[in-house]
Design an enzyme around this catalytic site. Structure first.
Site, PDB file in Angstrom:
ATOM      1  N   TRP A 175     -15.875  10.817 -13.306  1.00  0.00           N
ATOM      2  CA  TRP A 175     -15.016  10.535 -12.150  1.00  0.00           C
ATOM      3  C   TRP A 175     -14.402  11.803 -11.562  1.00  0.00           C
ATOM      4  O   TRP A 175     -14.106  11.876 -10.375  1.00  0.00           O
ATOM      5  CB  TRP A 175     -13.913   9.527 -12.518  1.00  0.00           C
TER       6      TRP A 175
ATOM      7  N   GLU B 195       0.845  -1.208   0.000  1.00  0.00           N
ATOM      8  CA  GLU B 195       0.000   0.000   0.000  1.00  0.00           C
ATOM      9  C   GLU B 195       0.875   1.251   0.000  1.00  0.00           C
ATOM     10  O   GLU B 195       0.567   2.236  -0.659  1.00  0.00           O
ATOM     11  CB  GLU B 195      -0.958   0.014   1.203  1.00  0.00           C
TER      12      GLU B 195
ATOM     13  N   TRP C 120     -20.299  11.358 -20.219  1.00  0.00           N
ATOM     14  CA  TRP C 120     -20.815  11.134 -18.864  1.00  0.00           C
ATOM     15  C   TRP C 120     -22.174  11.790 -18.693  1.00  0.00           C
ATOM     16  O   TRP C 120     -22.497  12.753 -19.390  1.00  0.00           O
ATOM     17  CB  TRP C 120     -19.816  11.688 -17.836  1.00  0.00           C
TER      18      TRP C 120
ATOM     19  N   TRP D 180      -9.442   7.335  -8.240  1.00  0.00           N
ATOM     20  CA  TRP D 180     -10.665   7.567  -9.028  1.00  0.00           C
ATOM     21  C   TRP D 180     -10.515   7.022 -10.436  1.00  0.00           C
ATOM     22  O   TRP D 180     -11.427   6.409 -10.980  1.00  0.00           O
ATOM     23  CB  TRP D 180     -11.017   9.068  -9.038  1.00  0.00           C
TER      24      TRP D 180
ATOM     25  N   TRP E 113       1.863   1.673  -3.426  1.00  0.00           N
ATOM     26  CA  TRP E 113       0.793   2.263  -4.263  1.00  0.00           C
ATOM     27  C   TRP E 113       0.891   3.779  -4.204  1.00  0.00           C
ATOM     28  O   TRP E 113       0.680   4.476  -5.187  1.00  0.00           O
ATOM     29  CB  TRP E 113      -0.602   1.841  -3.766  1.00  0.00           C
TER      30      TRP E 113
ATOM     31  N   ASN F 269     -10.760   2.494   2.833  1.00  0.00           N
ATOM     32  CA  ASN F 269     -10.363   2.258   1.438  1.00  0.00           C
ATOM     33  C   ASN F 269     -11.353   1.395   0.665  1.00  0.00           C
ATOM     34  O   ASN F 269     -11.690   1.691  -0.473  1.00  0.00           O
ATOM     35  CB  ASN F 269      -8.968   1.625   1.391  1.00  0.00           C
TER      36      ASN F 269
END
Ligand SMILES: Cc1cc2nc3c(=O)[nH]c(=O)nc-3n(C[C@H](O)[C@H](O)[C@H](O)COP(=O)(O)OP(=O)(O)OC[C@H]3O[C@@H](n4cnc5c(N)ncnc54)[C@H](O)[C@@H]3O)c2cc1C
Length: 477
Positions: free
Chosen positions: A372, A287, A319, A395, A290, A354
């Site tokens: 998004w 993590e 969208w 996102w 990440w 998360n």
């Protein structure tokens, strides 16, 4: 006359393991000043909400006290916008007769542009020293054979681990106290007007949304370290099994401290490695990687910083602009218990688990088909831990438009996510009092059962999922 070193603090509001501060304070015979520019206009342009702004001010107040104990005065100046920083920096450097300026490098475009302007303006007057401190490894060091940034997390993580095996991280302790001085910058410089006075009462008034939240996250460095130690000692070994259940405190909850730099990412890595064995620390370390990965993406592929998705498929998607749907999502009125509980958690605490971030982001983009970027902005405005790279990356991942994104046909089903990760609905009941009296089995039947005092689902999950998949298929051609 003593040499004068200036530490320009930015996203690194701490004394422990702060590369720039540590190096600036090494020379026993020099005077050290620390400097921070408040840039509220710029923050607004960057969507930094009142929660995180209040956290930054709290961190600055805390840091000022800690630095005072080291006899390092912290000057907090109101620059308003990054564009004002070079001029103010020139004034500081001139009035304090600064010899050397130390800072930790930032990754995003506007920040880098600001630093370039400061450097160009002052390079003949001051010697600059910069450090990588925001990431485990500087983004330009982790590249593919073709000298490009990585687009796939697993390859990136492998490269990071192999680099760290060859070049172990170095942590720096807090600097030793400098010689005592009664220096008051604002007594003798002409910058008193630019001084930013952190006044708690006015923050409370101005930033009232923060105070609908129970409290600011912990920002005292000593307490943050205790939190990290506690986590490494008692929860890290179970992290892989527990991290997906929002009713359990299975994660570190250190993201806000990491976001404003009150905690060093390198310190987290080192302590995790020392606390448990390789297998037990691996998931959490991933993590942390990440976090580095999304910073690397922002550094190597800067179009993502300018409002574009990494994947050009995004440009082919039209969208929905259904404002009613979006408003219901933002106000926890979707009729989907796990989504509404998650949004309530965010609004009341400035943090969201998360697993829930993924569920609500997938629902907003795939089931409601809302851009998004709208969700990204809403998170930015509410999270204490708002971090451009991680938020943007998260996102884009959920919307299937990012580097290493979820494949477009894998749409989270909030109903089964709820069943799996909050089976007894204790998390849902914690945040949605209207459902407290309902048995868990009824809450899980929200699609077919009308729950008293609770809205019906705003869309059909199955149908909207299919529509999203079709839209992606067409966009991909
Ligand atoms: C849509 C979406 C938006 C997100 N926005 C943000 C954000 O603005 N700021 C932010 O810090 N994180 C963000 N994340 C990542 C993640 O949700 C949070 O870092 C995590 O929930 C913070 O809780 P923790 O400190 O208990 O994390 P832990 O699970 O204890 O992890 C430790 C640290 O690793 C980092 N980390 C963990 N997971 C990720 C991840 N997936 N991506 C990048 N870094 C990670 C964080 O710094 C975190 O504090 C987002 C994720 C998604 C899906």
């Amino acid at each position: 006359m003593k040499k004068v070193n200036l530490v320009w603090l930015r996203n690194d509001l701490r004394i422990d393991d702060n590369s720039a501060l540590y190096h600036a304070a090494q020379d026993k015979n020099c005077a050290v000043f620390a400097l921070y520019f408040v840039c509220q206009k710029q923050w607004q342009e960057h969507w930094v909400g009142s929660n995180q702004q209040a956290l930054i001010f709290a961190a600055l107040s805390e840091l000022k006290q800690q630095l005072r104990k080291l006899n390092i005065p912290l000057l907090i100046l109101d620059a308003g916008h990054f564009s004002q920083v070079p001029e103010l920096m020139q004034q500081v450097v001139t009035q304090l007769k600064v010899d050397d300026c130390y800072f930790n490098r930032e990754i995003l475009l506007n920040e880098r542009e600001r630093d370039k302007q400061v450097y160009n303006r002052l390079k003949d007057q001051v010697k600059f020293h910069s450090y990588n401190d925001q990431t485990l490894i500087s983004p330009h060091k982790i590249v593919t054979k073709e000298q490009q940034g990585y687009k796939v997390f697993s390859d990136f993580a492998r490269a990071v681990k192999s680099y760290l095996a060859d070049y172990p991280l170095q942590n720096f302790s807090s600097p030793k106290a400098k010689e005592k001085s009664n220096f008051n910058f604002f007594d003798f410089t002409q910058l008193a007007e630019q001084q930013f006075v952190i006044d708690k009462a006015s923050i409370i008034k101005k930033e009232h949304t923060v105070f609908s939240a129970p409290s600011l996250p912990e920002i005292n460095e000593k307490k943050i370290h205790q939190q990290l130690e506690r986590f490494c000692k008692s929860a890290l070994s179970d992290y892989a099994e527990q991290r997906d259940y929002p009713a359990i405190s299975g994660t570190s909850a250190l993201s806000a401290a990491l976001a404003v730099g009150s905690l060093s990412i390198k310190r987290c890595y080192t302590l995790a490695k020392q606390s448990v064995n390789e297998r037990q620390s691996q998931t959490w370390i991933n993590e942390l990687i990440w976090r580095d990965f999304y910073r690397s993406v922002a550094w190597h592929f800067p179009h993502v910083v300018k409002g574009h998705a990494f994947n050009p498929v995004d440009k082919q998607l039209t969208w929905s602009n259904n404002t009613e749907h979006f408003a219901a999502w933002k106000n926890a009125q979707t009729g989907i218990p796990i989504i509404d509980a998650a949004i309530t958690q965010l609004r009341q605490t400035g943090w969201m688990h998360n697993r829930l971030r993924m569920i609500v982001a997938s629902y907003l983009t795939k089931n409601l088909w809302i851009d998004w970027r709208e969700g990204e902005r809403f998170f930015a405005e509410h999270l204490f831990d708002y971090d451009f790279a991680s938020n943007n990356g998260g996102w884009q991942w959920c919307a299937s438009v990012g580097t290493d994104a979820a494949p477009y046909f894998r749409v989270f089903n909030p109903a089964s996510q709820q069943q799996k990760f909050d089976p007894d609905t204790s998390f849902i009941k914690q945040w949605l009092p209207a459902l407290k009296a309902q048995p868990a089995k009824n809450i899980h039947k929200f699609e077919t059962l009308s729950l008293p005092n609770y809205p019906s689902p705003q869309v059909n999950l199955k149908a909207t999922r299919q529509q999203a998949i079709e839209a992606f298929k067409q966009a991909k051609g």
